[in-house]
Design an enzyme around this catalytic site. Structure first.
Site, PDB file in Angstrom:
ATOM      1  N   CYS A 186     -18.952  -1.780   0.374  1.00 35.62           N
ATOM      2  CA  CYS A 186     -17.997  -0.762   0.823  1.00 35.62           C
ATOM      3  C   CYS A 186     -18.597  -0.044   2.021  1.00 35.62           C
ATOM      4  O   CYS A 186     -19.803   0.211   2.057  1.00 35.62           O
ATOM      5  CB  CYS A 186     -17.771   0.235  -0.308  1.00 35.62           C
ATOM      6  SG  CYS A 186     -16.864   1.699   0.197  1.00 35.62           S
ATOM      7  N   ASP A 187     -17.728   0.295   2.975  1.00 34.68           N
ATOM      8  CA  ASP A 187     -18.257   0.955   4.174  1.00 34.68           C
ATOM      9  C   ASP A 187     -18.272   2.486   4.067  1.00 34.68           C
ATOM     10  O   ASP A 187     -18.682   3.164   4.997  1.00 34.68           O
ATOM     11  CB  ASP A 187     -17.475   0.510   5.425  1.00 34.68           C
ATOM     12  CG  ASP A 187     -16.058   1.068   5.475  1.00 34.68           C
ATOM     13  OD1 ASP A 187     -15.660   1.824   4.571  1.00 34.68           O
ATOM     14  OD2 ASP A 187     -15.334   0.753   6.437  1.00 34.68           O
ATOM     15  N   HIS A 213     -16.334   3.877  -4.670  1.00 35.25           N
ATOM     16  CA  HIS A 213     -15.414   4.999  -4.419  1.00 35.25           C
ATOM     17  C   HIS A 213     -15.512   6.042  -5.531  1.00 35.25           C
ATOM     18  O   HIS A 213     -14.509   6.679  -5.888  1.00 35.25           O
ATOM     19  CB  HIS A 213     -13.964   4.512  -4.246  1.00 35.25           C
ATOM     20  CG  HIS A 213     -13.757   3.750  -2.963  1.00 35.25           C
ATOM     21  ND1 HIS A 213     -12.513   3.371  -2.517  1.00 35.25           N
ATOM     22  CD2 HIS A 213     -14.636   3.311  -2.026  1.00 35.25           C
ATOM     23  CE1 HIS A 213     -12.631   2.726  -1.363  1.00 35.25           C
ATOM     24  NE2 HIS A 213     -13.907   2.664  -1.044  1.00 35.25           N
ATOM     25  N   ASN A 259     -10.400  -4.668  -1.156  1.00 35.08           N
ATOM     26  CA  ASN A 259     -10.209  -3.595  -2.129  1.00 35.08           C
ATOM     27  C   ASN A 259      -9.187  -4.004  -3.181  1.00 35.08           C
ATOM     28  O   ASN A 259      -8.450  -4.967  -2.983  1.00 35.08           O
ATOM     29  CB  ASN A 259      -9.709  -2.344  -1.396  1.00 35.08           C
ATOM     30  CG  ASN A 259     -10.863  -1.455  -0.958  1.00 35.08           C
ATOM     31  OD1 ASN A 259     -11.847  -1.314  -1.663  1.00 35.08           O
ATOM     32  ND2 ASN A 259     -10.727  -0.867   0.220  1.00 35.08           N
ATOM     33  N   ARG A 308       0.853  -1.204   0.000  1.00 33.59           N
ATOM     34  CA  ARG A 308       0.000   0.000   0.000  1.00 33.59           C
ATOM     35  C   ARG A 308       0.884   1.247   0.000  1.00 33.59           C
ATOM     36  O   ARG A 308       0.593   2.228  -0.685  1.00 33.59           O
ATOM     37  CB  ARG A 308      -0.930  -0.001   1.228  1.00 33.59           C
ATOM     38  CG  ARG A 308      -1.766   1.274   1.329  1.00 33.59           C
ATOM     39  CD  ARG A 308      -2.748   1.256   2.480  1.00 33.59           C
ATOM     40  NE  ARG A 308      -3.511   2.505   2.533  1.00 33.59           N
ATOM     41  CZ  ARG A 308      -4.494   2.745   3.387  1.00 33.59           C
ATOM     42  NH1 ARG A 308      -4.860   1.825   4.274  1.00 33.59           N
ATOM     43  NH2 ARG A 308      -5.133   3.900   3.367  1.00 33.59           N
ATOM     44  N   TYR A 360     -14.558  10.042  -1.707  1.00 32.17           N
ATOM     45  CA  TYR A 360     -13.490   9.662  -2.650  1.00 32.17           C
ATOM     46  C   TYR A 360     -13.448  10.541  -3.890  1.00 32.17           C
ATOM     47  O   TYR A 360     -12.448  10.538  -4.614  1.00 32.17           O
ATOM     48  CB  TYR A 360     -13.614   8.179  -3.035  1.00 32.17           C
ATOM     49  CG  TYR A 360     -13.019   7.285  -1.966  1.00 32.17           C
ATOM     50  CD1 TYR A 360     -11.657   7.014  -1.945  1.00 32.17           C
ATOM     51  CD2 TYR A 360     -13.803   6.763  -0.948  1.00 32.17           C
ATOM     52  CE1 TYR A 360     -11.103   6.230  -0.944  1.00 32.17           C
ATOM     53  CE2 TYR A 360     -13.252   5.984   0.047  1.00 32.17           C
ATOM     54  CZ  TYR A 360     -11.896   5.721   0.044  1.00 32.17           C
ATOM     55  OH  TYR A 360     -11.334   4.961   1.036  1.00 32.17           O
ATOM     56  N   ARG A 416      -0.738   7.859   3.983  1.00 30.95           N
ATOM     57  CA  ARG A 416      -1.744   7.197   4.826  1.00 30.95           C
ATOM     58  C   ARG A 416      -1.264   5.794   5.263  1.00 30.95           C
ATOM     59  O   ARG A 416      -1.503   5.393   6.396  1.00 30.95           O
ATOM     60  CB  ARG A 416      -3.071   7.110   4.054  1.00 30.95           C
ATOM     61  CG  ARG A 416      -4.202   6.430   4.803  1.00 30.95           C
ATOM     62  CD  ARG A 416      -4.696   7.211   6.004  1.00 30.95           C
ATOM     63  NE  ARG A 416      -5.579   6.392   6.839  1.00 30.95           N
ATOM     64  CZ  ARG A 416      -5.756   6.549   8.139  1.00 30.95           C
ATOM     65  NH1 ARG A 416      -5.149   7.537   8.789  1.00 30.95           N
ATOM     66  NH2 ARG A 416      -6.559   5.763   8.808  1.00 30.95           N
TER      67      ARG A 416
HETATM   68  P1  NAD Z   1      -4.505  -6.004   6.783  1.00 28.38           P
HETATM   69  O1  NAD Z   1      -3.253  -6.097   5.988  1.00 28.38           O
HETATM   70  O2  NAD Z   1      -4.443  -5.674   8.212  1.00 28.38           O
HETATM   71  O3  NAD Z   1      -5.272  -7.401   6.659  1.00 28.38           O
HETATM   72  C1  NAD Z   1      -5.410  -8.112   5.487  1.00 28.38           C
HETATM   73  C2  NAD Z   1      -5.085  -9.580   5.729  1.00 28.38           C
HETATM   74  O4  NAD Z   1      -5.278 -10.263   4.483  1.00 28.38           O
HETATM   75  C3  NAD Z   1      -3.626  -9.844   6.145  1.00 28.38           C
HETATM   76  O5  NAD Z   1      -3.602 -10.559   7.350  1.00 28.38           O
HETATM   77  C4  NAD Z   1      -3.063 -10.664   4.983  1.00 28.38           C
HETATM   78  O6  NAD Z   1      -2.122 -11.618   5.375  1.00 28.38           O
HETATM   79  C5  NAD Z   1      -4.316 -11.296   4.414  1.00 28.38           C
HETATM   80  N1  NAD Z   1      -4.205 -11.798   3.046  1.00 28.38           N
HETATM   81  C6  NAD Z   1      -3.530 -11.260   2.013  1.00 28.38           C
HETATM   82  N2  NAD Z   1      -3.689 -12.037   0.921  1.00 28.38           N
HETATM   83  C7  NAD Z   1      -4.478 -13.066   1.266  1.00 28.38           C
HETATM   84  C8  NAD Z   1      -4.977 -14.205   0.576  1.00 28.38           C
HETATM   85  N3  NAD Z   1      -4.717 -14.414  -0.718  1.00 28.38           N
HETATM   86  N4  NAD Z   1      -5.743 -15.085   1.259  1.00 28.38           N
HETATM   87  C9  NAD Z   1      -6.027 -14.886   2.562  1.00 28.38           C
HETATM   88  N5  NAD Z   1      -5.575 -13.830   3.269  1.00 28.38           N
HETATM   89  C10 NAD Z   1      -4.816 -12.935   2.617  1.00 28.38           C
HETATM   90  O7  NAD Z   1      -5.433  -4.978   5.997  1.00 28.38           O
HETATM   91  P2  NAD Z   1      -6.680  -4.136   6.503  1.00 28.38           P
HETATM   92  O8  NAD Z   1      -6.327  -2.715   6.539  1.00 28.38           O
HETATM   93  O9  NAD Z   1      -7.244  -4.743   7.696  1.00 28.38           O
HETATM   94  O10 NAD Z   1      -7.690  -4.295   5.298  1.00 28.38           O
HETATM   95  C11 NAD Z   1      -8.179  -5.527   4.837  1.00 28.38           C
HETATM   96  C12 NAD Z   1      -8.888  -5.351   3.522  1.00 28.38           C
HETATM   97  O11 NAD Z   1     -10.148  -4.735   3.701  1.00 28.38           O
HETATM   98  C13 NAD Z   1      -8.148  -4.469   2.513  1.00 28.38           C
HETATM   99  O12 NAD Z   1      -8.368  -4.974   1.214  1.00 28.38           O
HETATM  100  C14 NAD Z   1      -8.840  -3.142   2.660  1.00 28.38           C
HETATM  101  O13 NAD Z   1      -8.654  -2.323   1.541  1.00 28.38           O
HETATM  102  C15 NAD Z   1     -10.252  -3.617   2.809  1.00 28.38           C
HETATM  103  N6  NAD Z   1     -11.213  -2.671   3.355  1.00 28.38           N
HETATM  104  C16 NAD Z   1     -12.276  -2.414   2.583  1.00 28.38           C
HETATM  105  C17 NAD Z   1     -13.256  -1.576   3.013  1.00 28.38           C
HETATM  106  C18 NAD Z   1     -14.385  -1.293   2.080  1.00 28.38           C
HETATM  107  O14 NAD Z   1     -15.085  -0.353   2.254  1.00 28.38           O
HETATM  108  N7  NAD Z   1     -14.605  -2.073   1.031  1.00 28.38           N
HETATM  109  C19 NAD Z   1     -13.163  -0.992   4.260  1.00 28.38           C
HETATM  110  C20 NAD Z   1     -12.056  -1.258   5.051  1.00 28.38           C
HETATM  111  C21 NAD Z   1     -11.088  -2.128   4.586  1.00 28.38           C
HETATM  112  C1  G6P Z   2     -12.883   3.590   3.748  1.00 26.24           C
HETATM  113  C2  G6P Z   2     -13.133   2.842   2.478  1.00 26.24           C
HETATM  114  C3  G6P Z   2     -12.340   1.575   2.434  1.00 26.24           C
HETATM  115  C4  G6P Z   2     -10.893   1.837   2.674  1.00 26.24           C
HETATM  116  C5  G6P Z   2     -10.720   2.550   3.984  1.00 26.24           C
HETATM  117  C6  G6P Z   2      -9.282   2.948   4.204  1.00 26.24           C
HETATM  118  O1  G6P Z   2     -13.513   2.986   4.829  1.00 26.24           O
HETATM  119  O2  G6P Z   2     -14.464   2.560   2.250  1.00 26.24           O
HETATM  120  O3  G6P Z   2     -12.552   0.967   1.192  1.00 26.24           O
HETATM  121  O4  G6P Z   2     -10.158   0.639   2.683  1.00 26.24           O
HETATM  122  O5  G6P Z   2     -11.496   3.693   4.005  1.00 26.24           O
HETATM  123  O6  G6P Z   2      -9.138   3.395   5.498  1.00 26.24           O
HETATM  124  P1  G6P Z   2      -7.722   3.557   6.188  1.00 26.24           P
HETATM  125  O7  G6P Z   2      -8.077   3.953   7.553  1.00 26.24           O
HETATM  126  O8  G6P Z   2      -7.052   2.206   6.071  1.00 26.24           O
HETATM  127  O9  G6P Z   2      -7.011   4.582   5.396  1.00 26.24           O
HETATM  128 MN    MN Z   3     -14.574   1.222   0.431  1.00 26.74          MN
END
Ligand code: NAD
Ligand code: G6P
Ligand code: MN
Length: 442
Positions: free
Chosen positions: A170-171, A200, A148, A93, A265, A285
């Site tokens: 998405c949250d 987004h 994501n 990231r 976004y 970030r």
């Molecule tokens: P993080 O790195 O703390 O956790 C992600 C985990 O996924 C890690 O433990 C990693 O080892 C694991 N991982 C990676 N590849 C994998 C695979 N192929 N199979 C199984 N596990 C795997 O990250 P985070 O900040 O907690 O975020 C997690 C995900 O959620 C990210 O993709 C982030 O962008 C997403 N997210 C999305 C939203 C949304 O609105 N859609 C909101 C918040 C976070």
């Molecule tokens: C929002 C979005 C997520 C994104 C997150 C990143 O909640 O909807 O898709 O992953 O922000 O937040 P962070 O705190 O990791 O920058």
């Molecule tokens: Mn999102």
């Protein structure tokens, strides 16, 4: 009473303890028979698992909790997979954010070249996860996906695995609605939002509280204060200074384009030059999260291992966990709750392509989302969305065909990128940085 087997994919995520708390808050209505955590990083998951164990002990001590890195053990007979994988972890990231910034281009996790790079890393691991579900899960399984960049993931899975039972969410819209509820002094569950766009990349067109249309009142507030609530009342999630800055930026967009209220976004596409000026190219970030949310989790586990004491409250992330559980319950019990989710367009937004994955309101049934009809959207929004949609389509095609040329088109097409020269420089540097993750581009 029906009970459910549920696996969290990306069990080692910083969000896992919060999601588990939200799940167990609903245990009277959504009873789990077994909770599994699955991750391909055993050590990270083991540590987060210690916190999860504590959450389970406190809120549903009977529940069976399993931690595994074995797909068969993780997915066998599950009803639900909650997906939240971050392919490449925060280390990647950081590069997604810093490489574009070197060229004075927006450096962001899911928007601009960083988002495209993250997409190229995530498509195949997500496809593999769907294949595990098809092989091992109950035939009625549902994947509720947060991973994501959700827009690109949603589009790619639609093409690569069109029959998968996956719902991408998405949250951000619901977090904005949480702030709107604070502003309008109501419960967020009473807000009925009309909305259109891509993930987004979208706009709220109408906000009702129950039957009352409160859009104009809200617009007047947002033009002044953005989405910052009056009493700064907020929860753990989206509470860092950089998030507050993002919520505040919405005021410029609401003033210049008063038709609708923007997703936060949109700042990356419409205020890109200012975003680059505000950015610290050496501390983005990703660094904030590594020094903040991620560090807090692993420090808490270390302290617990030394002293046996732990405070879990900083890891309960409110709306993020609540939303995925609300969506899953609507799928599980055919509740037909109305949520903003990603669906194939198929005419819902009349003047956008049928195969676009749009984010719009839908009623969530046990057979999946039933989208509302949005109708036609005005030229400005349509043009913006079409450009972004074409960019996302091209990056998916680049991944599937292994095409350098399509990747270059995608990077060039993105509104955050000023020219094909800049696009090429960023792409070439991204290829080098993503060697262990990306499909080969020729
Ligand atoms: P993080 O790195 O703390 O956790 C992600 C985990 O996924 C890690 O433990 C990693 O080892 C694991 N991982 C990676 N590849 C994998 C695979 N192929 N199979 C199984 N596990 C795997 O990250 P985070 O900040 O907690 O975020 C997690 C995900 O959620 C990210 O993709 C982030 O962008 C997403 N997210 C999305 C939203 C949304 O609105 N859609 C909101 C918040 C976070
Ligand atoms: C929002 C979005 C997520 C994104 C997150 C990143 O909640 O909807 O898709 O992953 O922000 O937040 P962070 O705190 O990791 O920058
Ligand atoms: Mn999102």
């Amino acid at each position: 009473m029906k009970t459910f087997k549920l696996v969290i994919v990306g069990g080692g995520s910083t969000y896992t303890p919060g999601i588990v708390k939200s799940l167990l808050d609903k245990k009277e209505d959504f009873k789990l028979e077994e909770l599994r955590l699955y991750d391909n990083n055993e050590e990270r998951q083991r540590k987060v698992g210690i916190l999860v164990e504590k959450v389970v002990e406190k809120f549903d001590p009977e529940l069976k909790l399993t931690l595994t890195t074995d797909p068969e053990e993780a997915f066998t007979d599950i009803d639900f997979a909650f997906a939240q994988m971050r392919v490449g972890l925060y280390r990647m990231r950081e590069l997604d954010e810093k490489i574009p910034l070197k060229y004075d281009v927006v450096g962001q996790e899911t928007c601009g070249p960083g988002g495209l790079a993250y997409g190229l890393r995530t498509i195949y691991p997500m496809m593999e996860m769907i294949d595990f579900c098809e092989k091992y899960a109950k035939p009625t399984y549902w994947i509720v996906n947060y991973s994501n960049p959700a827009a690109i993931v949603a589009k790619a899975m639609r093409i690569l695995r069109p029959n998968a039972r996956i719902l991408n969410i998405c949250d951000m819209p619901v977090a904005i609605m949480r702030n709107m509820a604070n502003i309008l002094d109501c419960d967020r569950h009473d807000i009925v939002a009309d909305y259109f766009g891509l993930n987004h990349f979208g706009w709220f067109t109408k906000i009702r509280v129950g039957d009352e249309d409160r859009t104009e009142e809200l617009k007047a507030y947002v033009k002044e204060h953005g989405y910052m609530p009056p009493d700064e009342r907020s929860e753990v999630r989206h509470n860092d200074a950089s998030w507050k800055h993002t919520f505040d930026n919405a005021k410029y967009l609401a003033r210049m384009f008063p038709d609708y209220l923007p997703n936060t976004y949109m700042q990356y596409y419409l205020l890109g030059d200012q975003i680059v000026k505000d950015a610290d190219k050496n501390h983005t970030r990703a660094n904030e999260v590594m020094e903040g949310r991620e560090k807090r989790i692993f420090d808490a586990v270390d302290t617990y291992e030394k002293t046996g004491e732990i405070d879990m409250t900083p890891f309960f992330t409110g709306v993020h966990g609540e939303f995925i559980v609300e969506v899953a319950m609507s799928l599980a019990f055919n509740l037909r709750k109305r949520h903003l989710v990603m669906v194939p367009n198929r005419g819902a937004v009349k003047n956008l392509p049928d195969d676009a994955m749009v984010e719009i309101p839908a009623y969530i049934t046990s057979e999946g989302p039933e989208p509302v009809r949005v109708g036609e959207i005005p030229a400005f929004y349509k043009g913006m969305i079409e450009q972004q949609e074409a960019c996302e389509k091209l990056v998916v095609e680049a991944a599937i065909e292994g095409s350098y040329e399509k990747a270059l088109m995608a990077f060039t097409m993105n509104k955050t990128v000023p020219s094909a020269f800049v696009a090429k420089q960023i792409l070439d540097e991204m290829i080098e940085a993503n060697k262990e993750f990306w499909p080969k581009l020729k």
